[in-house]
Design a protein around this motif. Structure first.
Motif, mmCIF file in Angstrom:
data_model
loop_
_atom_site.group_PDB
_atom_site.id
_atom_site.type_symbol
_atom_site.label_atom_id
_atom_site.label_comp_id
_atom_site.label_asym_id
_atom_site.label_seq_id
_atom_site.Cartn_x
_atom_site.Cartn_y
_atom_site.Cartn_z
ATOM 1 N N VAL A 1 70.070 31.581 -44.761
ATOM 2 C CA VAL A 1 69.268 30.395 -44.439
ATOM 3 C C VAL A 1 68.385 30.681 -43.227
ATOM 4 N N ALA A 2 68.980 31.262 -42.167
ATOM 5 C CA ALA A 2 68.227 31.517 -40.933
ATOM 6 C C ALA A 2 67.020 32.406 -41.214
ATOM 7 N N THR B 1 67.000 21.129 -36.258
ATOM 8 C CA THR B 1 67.603 20.631 -37.483
ATOM 9 C C THR B 1 68.905 21.374 -37.757
ATOM 10 N N GLY B 2 69.741 20.804 -38.603
ATOM 11 C CA GLY B 2 71.022 21.444 -38.884
ATOM 12 C C GLY B 2 71.552 21.105 -40.263
ATOM 13 N N SER B 3 71.990 19.849 -40.421
ATOM 14 C CA SER B 3 72.663 19.451 -41.667
ATOM 15 C C SER B 3 71.813 19.711 -42.906
ATOM 16 N N VAL B 4 70.482 19.543 -42.772
ATOM 17 C CA VAL B 4 69.620 19.672 -43.941
ATOM 18 C C VAL B 4 69.745 21.052 -44.592
ATOM 19 N N TRP B 5 70.108 22.073 -43.794
ATOM 20 C CA TRP B 5 70.190 23.437 -44.333
ATOM 21 C C TRP B 5 71.495 23.698 -45.065
ATOM 22 N N LEU B 6 72.472 22.807 -44.908
ATOM 23 C CA LEU B 6 73.745 22.989 -45.625
ATOM 24 C C LEU B 6 73.548 22.859 -47.132
ATOM 25 N N ALA B 7 72.558 22.064 -47.526
ATOM 26 C CA ALA B 7 72.327 21.820 -48.956
ATOM 27 C C ALA B 7 71.190 22.696 -49.473
ATOM 28 N N THR B 8 71.252 23.991 -49.143
ATOM 29 C CA THR B 8 70.230 24.914 -49.658
ATOM 30 C C THR B 8 70.872 26.012 -50.498
ATOM 31 N N ARG B 9 70.065 26.587 -51.385
ATOM 32 C CA ARG B 9 70.544 27.686 -52.236
ATOM 33 C C ARG B 9 70.949 28.886 -51.405
ATOM 34 N N GLU B 10 70.161 29.158 -50.345
ATOM 35 C CA GLU B 10 70.433 30.338 -49.514
ATOM 36 C C GLU B 10 71.800 30.245 -48.843
ATOM 37 N N TYR B 11 72.265 29.027 -48.567
ATOM 38 C CA TYR B 11 73.571 28.869 -47.928
ATOM 39 C C TYR B 11 74.663 29.505 -48.793
ATOM 40 N N LEU B 12 74.533 29.306 -50.097
ATOM 41 C CA LEU B 12 75.533 29.862 -51.021
ATOM 42 C C LEU B 12 75.473 31.380 -51.088
ATOM 43 N N GLU B 13 74.314 31.970 -50.760
ATOM 44 C CA GLU B 13 74.236 33.438 -50.763
ATOM 45 C C GLU B 13 75.169 34.017 -49.708
ATOM 46 N N THR B 14 75.263 33.338 -48.541
ATOM 47 C CA THR B 14 76.185 33.800 -47.499
ATOM 48 C C THR B 14 77.615 33.385 -47.823
ATOM 49 N N MET B 15 77.770 32.129 -48.269
ATOM 50 C CA MET B 15 79.114 31.589 -48.492
ATOM 51 C C MET B 15 79.210 30.968 -49.878
ATOM 52 N N PRO B 16 79.361 31.829 -50.899
ATOM 53 C CA PRO B 16 79.339 31.339 -52.284
ATOM 54 C C PRO B 16 80.453 30.341 -52.573
ATOM 55 N N GLU B 17 81.493 30.354 -51.739
ATOM 56 C CA GLU B 17 82.630 29.464 -51.972
ATOM 57 C C GLU B 17 82.362 28.069 -51.409
ATOM 58 N N SER B 18 81.137 27.800 -50.954
ATOM 59 C CA SER B 18 80.842 26.509 -50.328
ATOM 60 C C SER B 18 80.288 25.464 -51.298
ATOM 61 N N GLU B 19 80.423 25.716 -52.587
ATOM 62 C CA GLU B 19 79.882 24.746 -53.547
ATOM 63 C C GLU B 19 80.550 23.381 -53.440
ATOM 64 N N ALA B 20 81.856 23.379 -53.166
ATOM 65 C CA ALA B 20 82.574 22.102 -53.034
ATOM 66 C C ALA B 20 82.002 21.305 -51.864
#
Lengths: 372, 372
Positions: free
Chosen positions: A24-25, A241-260
């Protein structure tokens, strides 16, 4: 969309984004903002070094920053095994009992249990600074106010500006007097560590207190272009900003287990967060789930002081993460999550921040220029 | 500075101001905004009638509004003497003990004790509506959400729009479905009855939920022109203000004994408010004083439900008011009081709202038009 902040940071946009995800960063930096990588998850400085090397290689030469967690006063220090002794049995029993009640299974046999997060410890945060300064970072932000003077000096020797979070105008003035280069004014509505004064009131106060000396970034409640416009109307030089990036596709690239976690976030309204001490020992806003609700019950113990509380719950966080149950997520998040309705690409979020800002300013200009 | 709200209300400016002072309300209307007179202080409809007659004569033909307090569901009703029986002795004893501890004297011998405020009662609020509709009012606002359908119908028969406060997007949508003409989105930082979602997040949500059907007014944290600009950037059609009018000269014309309150207000920072149920039984933000602190102590009883809590403390309010001690004031106020540093004339406040708005929009336009 350009302010003095762009000169300080070397960015195209006056928008910084905190995230624990390097994907994301990097994407945010490539899109013209400043991606700020949260370091607290790195217990091992070598691991951080490797990830920052990846950032160097994946940001097209654009600036990025790091976020550390370092109280100005040195707190309890020590190896995890010593600190563990300071945690009351009553607290450990409550955590175990609660996880069982919430249906969070033990980690599978043979799973290597991740150590508790030690990034809250002073020595570990210092190792983050050492490592980060060997990379081409454009900012060191401290999530707990001013870092110690020698850390500010160290950053300045490397030509790196230092940002500090402030929840009151008084804190902000103290940070600037201590040599901080950028103040992040963190409103009540923000995710993570936060105070009680809302952005609408806090921002003009902080700007009046220090805005002629350093740029003020608005943090809390900002996830869309009209919110950026509101923050800049209040006198901020940019948005954090912060929370808005939690709901991005790139976030899952780092932490694929974060779908829940993402599912829970998209389902939540702005009323589904809670400000509580259960994550770190200091008040922080989290997504409201069955886990936070359990700690709000009359039978729950008082949270421990930093850094003990996070050590207490770190094992629970591992189990919760592995369980991947959206109803038992433990995640810092701001009230702005009520406005998140889909998982987007970072570049798409940035595109909306630009167009939404322009639209809001256009609307305001029309209002100003229309008379009865 | 003109929006669709100006058409709905017939005002020059998209700014409404709630105040219990007819002198403030009239001055605001004369200055181009909409002065909205709080009716809850009038136990006697004839007294309200007289004051609204004064408003008719002192607003230069400009529009003004009234604010009532009427839950959609009829609460406990009855004469004060019956309701008094529902108040536990423990609560009465706590109030007496606390006043003594705080050094608040008994009312002087022979003082006619003002009756408890009955404006919270449904029947009294209805009498306010009846009386107000005989005057040339431009708005009926209800501080507790939608008024009952027949009251909305009654207002509409007289061509008077109805506004309702909402603390969530869901409430706002329900109000509009019920026939409300204007939604006042009341953020966490607001004084008086308020929810937990801050304006920066609440406003865009409410605007997205109902903004294509009715104008949305931003309430909470607005006392300066840049805050008006921020609210309109977030999509509001106007601003609903309140606390800023407490620190005006005109306020003292109505209530000359309020100097202690004004002193306390000017000395307060934005951290010196507290959201509590002690004023009415529902969560409301008050100035933090030794009185509110006493109710936060472990030995304090739980506040009673509306309307009992206000009946419980109304005698105390009389004594506190007469004592005129700035450290023991009981007054609804928002976080925005941190930005109040002097007692001003209403017209001067309005002048700043205009120039501050223009300056903020000018700043935003420059930011938009500057590129790297």
């Amino acid at each position: 969309m350009r302010t003095v902040l762009c000169d300080t940071l070397g960015t195209e946009l006056p928008i910084a984004g905190f995230t624990p995800s390097e994907h994301v960063a990097a994407a945010l930096s490539r899109a013209g903002g400043l991606g700020v990588l949260g370091c607290v998850r790195f217990n091992d400085a070598e691991e951080l070094d490797k990830v920052l090397g990846w950032m160097d290689a994946n940001t097209d030469g654009k600036p990025y920053g790091v976020d550390i967690v370092m109280p100005a006063k040195v707190p309890a220090e020590g190896k995890q095994v010593d600190l563990d002794k300071l945690i009351p049995e009553e607290h450990k029993a409550f955590v175990e009992r609660t996880l069982a009640e919430l249906g969070v299974p033990e980690l599978p046999e043979g799973t290597e249990e991740r150590a508790g997060v030690l990034g809250w410890l002073h020595s570990v945060a210092r190792s983050h600074v050492e490592v980060a300064l060997e990379h081409r970072i454009a900012l060191i932000a401290n999530a707990l106010g001013s870092p110690p003077p020698d850390v500010i000096g160290q950053a300045h020797e490397h030509g790196v500006p230092v940002a500090a979070l402030a929840g009151t105008a008084e804190h902000a003035a103290r940070h600037v007097a201590g040599g901080v280069d950028i103040v992040v004014a963190q409103g009540y509505e923000a995710g993570g560590h936060t105070g009680e004064i809302a952005s609408m009131v806090l921002l003009p106060e902080v700007v009046d207190a220090v805005g002629d000396r350093v740029p003020v970034l608005a943090a809390g409640g900002i996830g869309s272009g009209r919110q950026v416009a509101a923050a800049l109307a209040l006198g901020a030089a940019g948005a954090w900003t912060g929370s808005v990036w939690l709901a991005t596709r790139e976030y899952l690239e780092t932490m694929p287990e974060s779908e829940a976690m993402q599912q829970a976030l998209l389902a939540a309204t702005s009323a589904d967060t809670v400000r509580t001490r259960i994550y770190t020992g200091k008040p922080a806003r989290l997504l409201k789930t069955r886990w936070t609700e359990a700690w709000a019950r009359p039978d729950a113990p008082e949270p421990l002081p930093m850094p003990l509380q996070n050590l207490l719950v770190s094992g629970a966080h591992n189990r919760i993460h592995a369980a991947a149950d959206p109803s038992v997520v433990s995640m810092p998040a701001g009230q702005v999550i009520g406005g998140l309705h889909e998982v987007r690409a970072v570049a798409d979020v940035v595109a909306e921040l630009r167009t939404g800002f322009d639209a809001a300013v256009g609307r305001l200009s029309t209002i100003r220029d229309t008379t009865g």
